[in-house]
Write a protein that holds these residues in place. Structure first.
Motif, PDB file in Angstrom:
ATOM      1  N   TYR A 213       0.834  -1.204   0.000  1.00  0.00           N
ATOM      2  CA  TYR A 213       0.000   0.000   0.000  1.00  0.00           C
ATOM      3  C   TYR A 213       0.869   1.255   0.000  1.00  0.00           C
ATOM      4  O   TYR A 213       0.662   2.174  -0.786  1.00  0.00           O
ATOM      5  CB  TYR A 213      -0.922  -0.014   1.223  1.00  0.00           C
ATOM      6  N   ALA A 214       1.886   1.256   0.880  1.00  0.00           N
ATOM      7  CA  ALA A 214       2.765   2.430   0.974  1.00  0.00           C
ATOM      8  C   ALA A 214       3.532   2.651  -0.322  1.00  0.00           C
ATOM      9  O   ALA A 214       3.719   3.790  -0.759  1.00  0.00           O
ATOM     10  CB  ALA A 214       3.726   2.274   2.148  1.00  0.00           C
ATOM     11  N   GLU A 215       3.990   1.575  -0.950  1.00  0.00           N
ATOM     12  CA  GLU A 215       4.750   1.726  -2.195  1.00  0.00           C
ATOM     13  C   GLU A 215       3.865   2.229  -3.327  1.00  0.00           C
ATOM     14  O   GLU A 215       4.290   3.055  -4.138  1.00  0.00           O
ATOM     15  CB  GLU A 215       5.427   0.407  -2.592  1.00  0.00           C
ATOM     16  N   ILE A 216       2.619   1.718  -3.407  1.00  0.00           N
ATOM     17  CA  ILE A 216       1.703   2.216  -4.446  1.00  0.00           C
ATOM     18  C   ILE A 216       1.410   3.690  -4.191  1.00  0.00           C
ATOM     19  O   ILE A 216       1.385   4.507  -5.121  1.00  0.00           O
ATOM     20  CB  ILE A 216       0.404   1.380  -4.519  1.00  0.00           C
ATOM     21  N   ARG A 217       1.245   4.062  -2.916  1.00  0.00           N
ATOM     22  CA  ARG A 217       1.016   5.482  -2.596  1.00  0.00           C
ATOM     23  C   ARG A 217       2.200   6.324  -3.079  1.00  0.00           C
ATOM     24  O   ARG A 217       2.019   7.358  -3.724  1.00  0.00           O
ATOM     25  CB  ARG A 217       0.830   5.681  -1.088  1.00  0.00           C
ATOM     26  N   LYS A 218       3.399   5.878  -2.778  1.00  0.00           N
ATOM     27  CA  LYS A 218       4.580   6.652  -3.193  1.00  0.00           C
ATOM     28  C   LYS A 218       4.644   6.763  -4.714  1.00  0.00           C
ATOM     29  O   LYS A 218       5.036   7.801  -5.245  1.00  0.00           O
ATOM     30  CB  LYS A 218       5.857   6.029  -2.625  1.00  0.00           C
ATOM     31  N   SER A 219       4.241   5.720  -5.424  1.00  0.00           N
ATOM     32  CA  SER A 219       4.312   5.797  -6.888  1.00  0.00           C
ATOM     33  C   SER A 219       3.281   6.761  -7.452  1.00  0.00           C
ATOM     34  O   SER A 219       3.392   7.198  -8.597  1.00  0.00           O
ATOM     35  CB  SER A 219       4.187   4.407  -7.530  1.00  0.00           C
ATOM     36  N   LEU A 220       2.267   7.125  -6.652  1.00  0.00           N
ATOM     37  CA  LEU A 220       1.308   8.150  -7.071  1.00  0.00           C
ATOM     38  C   LEU A 220       1.922   9.544  -6.989  1.00  0.00           C
ATOM     39  O   LEU A 220       1.468  10.452  -7.664  1.00  0.00           O
ATOM     40  CB  LEU A 220       0.086   8.155  -6.143  1.00  0.00           C
TER      41      LEU A 220
END
Lengths: 241, 265
Positions: A213-220
């Motif tokens: 979840y955190a990595e997908i958020r960062k990729s946003l």
């Protein structure tokens, strides 16, 4: 200053006291400590709700402390110190391994507005509170990570201009229309927190892997991650693979 | 000119039927020319039209055919699929010991499909008449225009639910093509299943005013004809498209160039 509680799978980070919850070095340190505790206690299917008591979510940095330095250069140094200390709060929120919700009981200005925007979801009251970037009125330029976050989260060029260049004070329903907050359908402090809890409960049911979840958020948000020095990584945590 | 939508195609060894003879024999996808329009149909080897290595190869071959055929301008590409699914993403062999490395291979080889779509010298339209998920949604969004059904099908980025992070080109595409920050958060961080009308409201697709597979394909054909009539110089069209998406071009290694092809200069 701030408290951290856990109720079921929901973490509650609350700015306490009847004042305007200005970010002093002490409060900033408490926030960083609380967020690191949340991170270490995270499990799949957790969520964070950040809120405050009283008329203010937060009115920004403790400028009175900066001004009491006794000299203009001393004041500037203190302000820089506050800006630098607050950066890890934004980094921690953007890296937090769970969905994050800000429930605003009242005004959020300058760094307080930024704290709210560092969350995945923002809920406000309809009847009370404004969002306000006061810097243009006070005569302060914006730190790099402030503008990067504003650009990432506020999509419309005219909305950004109104908020940053015109110092517009935006109430709940307008904030929803401008795409800055997710909901302002709340007419009391209790109701905005309840709204946040309902949303939090929906999100925790999905039992998301927090690291992913955190990595997908960062990729946003690659721009602000670049400014904060947050490096993305590939995670394949699917139990099916 | 009305186009008859074909139902599921079962014939083996179907040729890519274009004006010039094609040497490639495949059942994974078909490429046909109807007047000025190229029609690319996804077939795959299951009804979900999953992107396995063979379908990916077939798409590359078809797009390369369009690239070489379309040199004179005045055409458009429409990508379609029949049935409940447009495309349900990569064909991952779940549960097998090499699933992870095979997924990685497919993700890497699909980069070339994205590059080919972004560099295609014709306007591109995805007629999404069924569900488009993960890699399937990436494929759809790699087109200039996306039409979907109102009554059936949803768009879904399943990665957050499957606990897989996004490949760099996928994140870049999503950021470039989904304009609103809340919409991006809803699709990627919330794993929302977005139906037609909401997809239009969120600015992800261009239109969802269609209540059958035939009508979405017909609308795509009508749009394709309108665009083809503009007789745009294909090379210039592709360069302007790339200049709209510098971030994803950077990630894919696509270089842009300056062209002045105007007959007026």
């Amino acid at each position: 200053m701030c408290t951290l509680e856990k109720r079921g799978n929901l973490f509650f980070l609350t700015l306490t006291g009847d004042d305007d919850h200005r970010f002093s070095l002490t409060l900033i340190e408490s926030l960083i400590f609380a967020l690191s505790k949340v991170k270490s206690q995270a499990v799949h299917g957790s969520a964070l709700i950040t809120t405050a008591h009283g008329k203010f979510f937060s009115n920004g940095f403790d400028l009175a402390w900066a001004q009491s330095a006794g000299s203009s250069s001393g004041a500037i140094d203190r302000l820089h110190h506050l800006v630098a200390s607050f950066k890890p709060v934004v980094s921690a929120l953007l890296s937090l391994p769970m969905p994050t919700i800000a429930a605003l009981p009242g005004h959020a200005a300058a760094a307080g507005f930024l704290l709210a925007l560092s969350h995945d979801y923002v809920l406000m009251r309809r009847d009370r509170g404004v969002l306000y970037m006061s810097e243009v009125d006070i005569g302060l330029t914006l730190p790099d990570y402030f503008t990067a976050l504003m650009r990432s989260k506020i999509g419309s060029a005219s909305a950004r201009r109104d908020i940053l260049l015109a110092g517009r004070k935006v109430k709940g329903e307008e904030a929803v229309r401008m795409g800055i907050v997710d909901s302002a359908a709340h007419d009391s402090e209790e109701s905005v927190v309840e709204g946040a809890v309902r949303l939090g409960e929906q999100l925790v049911k999905r039992k998301w892997n927090g690291e992913v979840y955190a990595e997908i958020r960062k990729s946003l948000y690659p721009e602000i991650c670049g400014v904060l020095g947050l490096v993305p990584k590939t995670v394949v945590a699917s139990s099916k693979l | 000119m009305a186009i008859k939508t074909k139902k599921k195609i079962h014939e083996k060894n179907q040729k890519l039927t274009v004006h010039t003879k094609s040497l490639r024999l495949t059942t994974m996808c078909t490429l046909e020319k109807h007047g000025s329009l190229f029609i690319l149909t996804l077939i795959g080897d299951n009804h979900e039209h999953r992107l396995g290595p063979s379908l990916i190869d077939c798409l590359l071959s078809a797009l390369s055919q369009v690239n070489s055929q379309a040199i004179n301008g005045g055409s458009a590409l429409i990508t379609v699929a029949h049935g409940k699914f447009f495309c349900n993403g990569f064909d991952v062999p779940w549960g097998q010991s090499d699933a992870r490395s095979r997924l990685h291979q497919m993700v890497e080889s699909f980069r070339s499909v994205m590059s080919a779509l972004l560099s295609l010298p014709v306007p591109t339209i995805a007629a999404v008449s069924g569900h488009a998920a993960a890699g399937g949604l990436v494929l759809a969004l790699g087109h200039d225009y996306v039409l979907m059904r109102r009554d059936r099908g949803f768009l879904y980025m399943s990665e957050v639910d499957l606990a897989i992070t996004l490949p760099d080109y996928v994140a870049a595409l999503m950021r470039s093509k989904i304009g609103g920050s809340a919409a991006r958060r809803d699709v990627l961080l919330r794993g929302m299943k977005v139906k037609g009308e909401e997809a239009v409201r969120m600015g992800i697709v261009d239109s969802a005013a269609y209540d059958s597979e035939e009508s979405v394909v017909e609308a795509a054909v009508r749009l394709g004809h309108r665009l083809a009539e503009r007789k745009w110089n294909g090379e210039v069209y592709a360069e302007i498209r790339k200049s709209l998406y510098p971030e994803i071009c950077g990630v894919l290694g696509l270089v842009s160039k300056t062209i002045v092809a105007s007959s007026k200069l």
